[in-house]
Design an enzyme around this catalytic site. Structure first.
Site, PDB file in Angstrom:
ATOM      1  N   HIS A  41       0.801  -1.231   0.000  1.00 33.79           N
ATOM      2  CA  HIS A  41       0.000   0.000   0.000  1.00 33.79           C
ATOM      3  C   HIS A  41       0.830   1.277   0.000  1.00 33.79           C
ATOM      4  CE1 HIS A  41       0.737   0.011   4.320  1.00 33.79           C
ATOM      5  NE2 HIS A  41       0.286   1.263   4.343  1.00 33.79           N
ATOM      6  N   ASP A  42       2.010   1.261   0.568  1.00 36.35           N
ATOM      7  CA  ASP A  42       2.861   2.459   0.630  1.00 36.35           C
ATOM      8  C   ASP A  42       4.056   2.394  -0.313  1.00 36.35           C
ATOM      9  OD1 ASP A  42       1.424   4.054   2.379  1.00 36.35           O
ATOM     10  OD2 ASP A  42       2.504   3.386   4.161  1.00 36.35           O
ATOM     11  N   LYS A  45       5.918   5.462  -1.451  1.00 37.83           N
ATOM     12  CA  LYS A  45       6.779   6.239  -0.559  1.00 37.83           C
ATOM     13  C   LYS A  45       8.256   6.091  -0.902  1.00 37.83           C
ATOM     14  CE  LYS A  45       3.762   6.790   3.417  1.00 37.83           C
ATOM     15  NZ  LYS A  45       3.572   6.500   4.843  1.00 37.83           N
ATOM     16  N   HIS A  70       2.178   9.965  -2.750  1.00 36.20           N
ATOM     17  CA  HIS A  70       2.642   8.577  -2.726  1.00 36.20           C
ATOM     18  C   HIS A  70       1.619   7.573  -3.249  1.00 36.20           C
ATOM     19  CE1 HIS A  70       0.751   7.976   1.288  1.00 36.20           C
ATOM     20  NE2 HIS A  70       0.819   6.690   0.989  1.00 36.20           N
ATOM     21  N   HIS A  96      -6.191   4.028  -1.033  1.00 37.02           N
ATOM     22  CA  HIS A  96      -6.245   3.680   0.395  1.00 37.02           C
ATOM     23  C   HIS A  96      -6.336   4.887   1.322  1.00 37.02           C
ATOM     24  CE1 HIS A  96      -1.805   4.174   0.259  1.00 37.02           C
ATOM     25  NE2 HIS A  96      -1.849   4.289   1.585  1.00 37.02           N
ATOM     26  N   HIS A  97      -6.073   6.097   0.821  1.00 32.62           N
ATOM     27  CA  HIS A  97      -6.243   7.302   1.646  1.00 32.62           C
ATOM     28  C   HIS A  97      -7.528   8.058   1.323  1.00 32.62           C
ATOM     29  CE1 HIS A  97      -2.681   7.315   4.104  1.00 32.62           C
ATOM     30  NE2 HIS A  97      -1.931   7.031   3.058  1.00 32.62           N
ATOM     31  N   ASP A 125      -4.552   0.322   7.553  1.00 37.47           N
ATOM     32  CA  ASP A 125      -3.418   1.250   7.560  1.00 37.47           C
ATOM     33  C   ASP A 125      -3.528   2.225   8.724  1.00 37.47           C
ATOM     34  OD1 ASP A 125      -1.148   2.733   6.693  1.00 37.47           O
ATOM     35  OD2 ASP A 125      -2.402   4.003   5.427  1.00 37.47           O
TER      36      ASP A 125
END
Length: 186
Positions: A41-42, A45, A70, A96-97, A125
């Site tokens: 998911h990240d 980054k 990201h 996801h955000h 998360d």
């Protein structure tokens, strides 16, 4: 430090996601795909500068603007894959955000416009991020984090309206399994 911290977080979100998927009664194939998606998911980054990732205090507006990219960067890494698991992961990474109430980023989607995989990964998360220590605060305990997710944090930044109500209900019912998944990471 950066790679170890991110790997721990990614593995933790994956473990919490697996517990939530079990609680939702999702089949083993979809659960495995979502757990893998959570571990990526990240991935975006990797393009965020270390000075932002490891900053010991709050990010300023310019730093937040970089950080908010990201999900898009991660999606760009995964988007051309033909693998079904990576296609699921690409959606989870990009969205996801996003928040149920439309307050998220990068696109400000709301409700069911957010893919289910992102709604699941998103709550996992948030849970894991609050449970782990960060450069700017100590780790929080399970019951405190569950209260923040279910009832709000008192600042308005975090509240139940940010999450899919059905996913949130299963998250609440799966509280013990979620805690056990987190604690198993040691």
């Amino acid at each position: 430090m950066r790679s170890v911290t991110l790997r721990y977080h990614d593995a933790g979100v994956s473990a919490v996601c697996e517990a939530l998927c079990r609680g939702m009664g999702l089949g083993p194939d979809l659960s495995a795909r979502l757990s893998y998606a959570a571990s990526l998911h990240d991935i975006g980054k990797i393009v965020v500068p270390d000075a932002i990732i490891n900053k010991p205090g709050p990010l300023d507006e310019a730093e937040w603007a970089v950080m908010r990219q990201h999900p898009v960067m991660g999606f760009n890494i995964l988007r051309d894959s033909e693998d079904i698991t990576l296609k699921v992961a690409a959606n989870a990474v990009l969205y996801h955000h996003e928040c149920w109430d439309g307050s998220g980023y990068p696109h400000g989607l709301a409700g069911e416009a957010i893919p289910l995989e992102a709604r699941i990964v998103g709550i996992c998360d948030v849970y894991h991020a609050l449970r782990e220590a960060r450069p700017y605060r100590a780790a929080l305990q399970h019951d405190h984090v569950m209260g923040m997710i279910l009832e709000g944090d008192g600042t308005g930044r975090l509240h139940a309206g940010k999450f899919d109500p059905e996913v949130l209900a299963v998250f609440r019912a799966s509280s013990d399994a979620v805690r056990e998944a987190f604690d198993a990471l040691g």
